[in-house]
Design a protein around this motif. Structure first.
Motif, PDB file in Angstrom:
ATOM      1  N   UNK A  72     -15.008 -23.281  69.300  1.00  0.00           N
ATOM      2  CA  UNK A  72     -15.024 -22.225  70.315  1.00  0.00           C
ATOM      3  C   UNK A  72     -15.433 -20.867  69.748  1.00  0.00           C
ATOM      4  N   UNK A  73     -15.607 -20.790  68.416  1.00  0.00           N
ATOM      5  CA  UNK A  73     -16.035 -19.529  67.820  1.00  0.00           C
ATOM      6  C   UNK A  73     -17.456 -19.212  68.269  1.00  0.00           C
ATOM      7  N   UNK A  74     -17.719 -17.973  68.704  1.00  0.00           N
ATOM      8  CA  UNK A  74     -19.070 -17.601  69.145  1.00  0.00           C
ATOM      9  C   UNK A  74     -20.115 -17.855  68.058  1.00  0.00           C
ATOM     10  N   UNK A  75     -21.202 -18.444  68.438  1.00  0.00           N
ATOM     11  CA  UNK A  75     -22.348 -18.800  67.596  1.00  0.00           C
ATOM     12  C   UNK A  75     -21.999 -19.844  66.545  1.00  0.00           C
ATOM     13  N   UNK A  77     -19.564 -22.068  66.399  1.00  0.00           N
ATOM     14  CA  UNK A  77     -19.343 -23.363  67.027  1.00  0.00           C
ATOM     15  C   UNK A  77     -20.633 -23.991  67.501  1.00  0.00           C
ATOM     16  N   UNK A  78     -21.505 -23.172  68.049  1.00  0.00           N
ATOM     17  CA  UNK A  78     -22.791 -23.682  68.558  1.00  0.00           C
ATOM     18  C   UNK A  78     -23.650 -24.243  67.427  1.00  0.00           C
ATOM     19  N   UNK A  79     -23.790 -23.504  66.326  1.00  0.00           N
ATOM     20  CA  UNK A  79     -24.644 -23.958  65.228  1.00  0.00           C
ATOM     21  C   UNK A  79     -24.045 -25.178  64.539  1.00  0.00           C
ATOM     22  N   UNK A  80     -22.710 -25.217  64.434  1.00  0.00           N
ATOM     23  CA  UNK A  80     -22.063 -26.392  63.843  1.00  0.00           C
ATOM     24  C   UNK A  80     -22.298 -27.633  64.699  1.00  0.00           C
ATOM     25  N   UNK A  81     -22.256 -27.457  66.020  1.00  0.00           N
ATOM     26  CA  UNK A  81     -22.479 -28.600  66.916  1.00  0.00           C
ATOM     27  C   UNK A  81     -23.887 -29.155  66.752  1.00  0.00           C
ATOM     28  N   UNK A  82     -24.854 -28.287  66.440  1.00  0.00           N
ATOM     29  CA  UNK A  82     -26.232 -28.723  66.225  1.00  0.00           C
ATOM     30  C   UNK A  82     -26.379 -29.483  64.908  1.00  0.00           C
ATOM     31  N   UNK A  83     -25.409 -29.270  63.988  1.00  0.00           N
ATOM     32  CA  UNK A  83     -25.472 -29.914  62.670  1.00  0.00           C
ATOM     33  C   UNK A  83     -24.619 -31.182  62.595  1.00  0.00           C
ATOM     34  N   UNK A  84     -24.039 -31.594  63.738  1.00  0.00           N
ATOM     35  CA  UNK A  84     -23.274 -32.842  63.752  1.00  0.00           C
ATOM     36  C   UNK A  84     -21.770 -32.669  63.688  1.00  0.00           C
ATOM     37  N   UNK A  85     -21.282 -31.430  63.846  1.00  0.00           N
ATOM     38  CA  UNK A  85     -19.837 -31.195  63.880  1.00  0.00           C
ATOM     39  C   UNK A  85     -19.376 -31.214  65.338  1.00  0.00           C
ATOM     40  N   UNK A  86     -18.271 -31.871  65.613  1.00  0.00           N
ATOM     41  CA  UNK A  86     -17.756 -31.922  66.987  1.00  0.00           C
ATOM     42  C   UNK A  86     -16.248 -31.749  66.981  1.00  0.00           C
ATOM     43  N   UNK A  87     -15.739 -31.155  68.043  1.00  0.00           N
ATOM     44  CA  UNK A  87     -14.327 -30.814  68.119  1.00  0.00           C
ATOM     45  C   UNK A  87     -13.466 -31.956  68.613  1.00  0.00           C
ATOM     46  N   UNK A  88     -12.197 -31.914  68.194  1.00  0.00           N
ATOM     47  CA  UNK A  88     -11.212 -32.880  68.681  1.00  0.00           C
ATOM     48  C   UNK A  88      -9.948 -32.125  69.045  1.00  0.00           C
TER      49      UNK A  88
END
Length: 199
Positions: A72-75, A77-88
């Motif tokens: 949920x951190x601005x930017x 979280x978005x860039x991490x999601x593009x690199x294959x990181x996902x939240x639980x």
């Protein structure tokens, strides 16, 4: 741009800075299997995902399960999601996260997940969560125990020991909750053994 490409880009940007302050000494890289695997390290500090990633090297991109708040951190979280990181969401059975983990493994990605589920101080002991065992048995992929030296010092190498792949013997059926917990316990035993061998 694919998740692997974004992963490698972030790796190239972050590694020089991280390596300057916290160099990583990797042991057992020859044990890393090709294709999908569930990577299972012990967890004592917030920087542990970086130690694992840099111990494996750029050759091995990986997806990673992280606590929902980080995403949920601005930017960031978005860039991490593009690199294959996902939240639980740790507070409940997060089916979306579970489906993402299973999809990643089925597509041949390596999945980083901390079996303890949270950071554990040296000397503490917690029961391992069964998620890693579930993902491995459902997809037929190995569990890869990894030991990260708990005590880290700036400008001193931190040892990361990569163990041999562990293939749970569950064939052609869903594992019971008791079997999954036993597999999770076995993984933690293997991680501790790596720590003892590292001294």
């Amino acid at each position: 741009m694919s998740t692997d490409a974004v992963f490698r880009l972030l790796y190239a940007i972050i590694w020089p800075f991280f390596n300057f302050f916290h160099p990583v000494r990797a042991v057992g890289r020859e044990n890393i299997p090709e294709g999908a695997a569930v990577i299972c390290p012990n967890h004592s500090t917030a920087g542990d995902p970086f130690y694992v990633v840099f111990a494996f090297g750029r050759k091995y991109p990986m997806w990673a399960m992280a606590k929902q708040q980080i995403m949920k951190w601005p930017f960031v979280g978005w860039i991490l999601s593009k690199a294959g990181v996902f939240g639980v969401d740790r507070g409940r059975a997060d089916m979306k996260a579970a489906k993402t983990a299973l999809r990643g493994l089925k597509e041949g990605h390596k999945l980083l997940i901390f079996p303890e589920g949270t950071r554990v101080e040296q000397g503490e002991s917690v029961e391992a969560k069964a998620g890693a065992a579930l993902f491995a048995t459902r997809t037929g992929t190995p569990l890869l125990p990894v030991y990260i030296q708990p005590k880290k010092r700036r400008f001193r190498p931190t040892t990361v020991v990569i163990g041999q792949p562990y293939y749970p013997q569950i064939a052609g059926r869903k594992a019971s909750s008791e079997e999954l917990q036993a597999i999770a316990g076995e993984v933690m035993e293997r991680i501790r053994a790596l720590g003892e061998s590292a001294g």
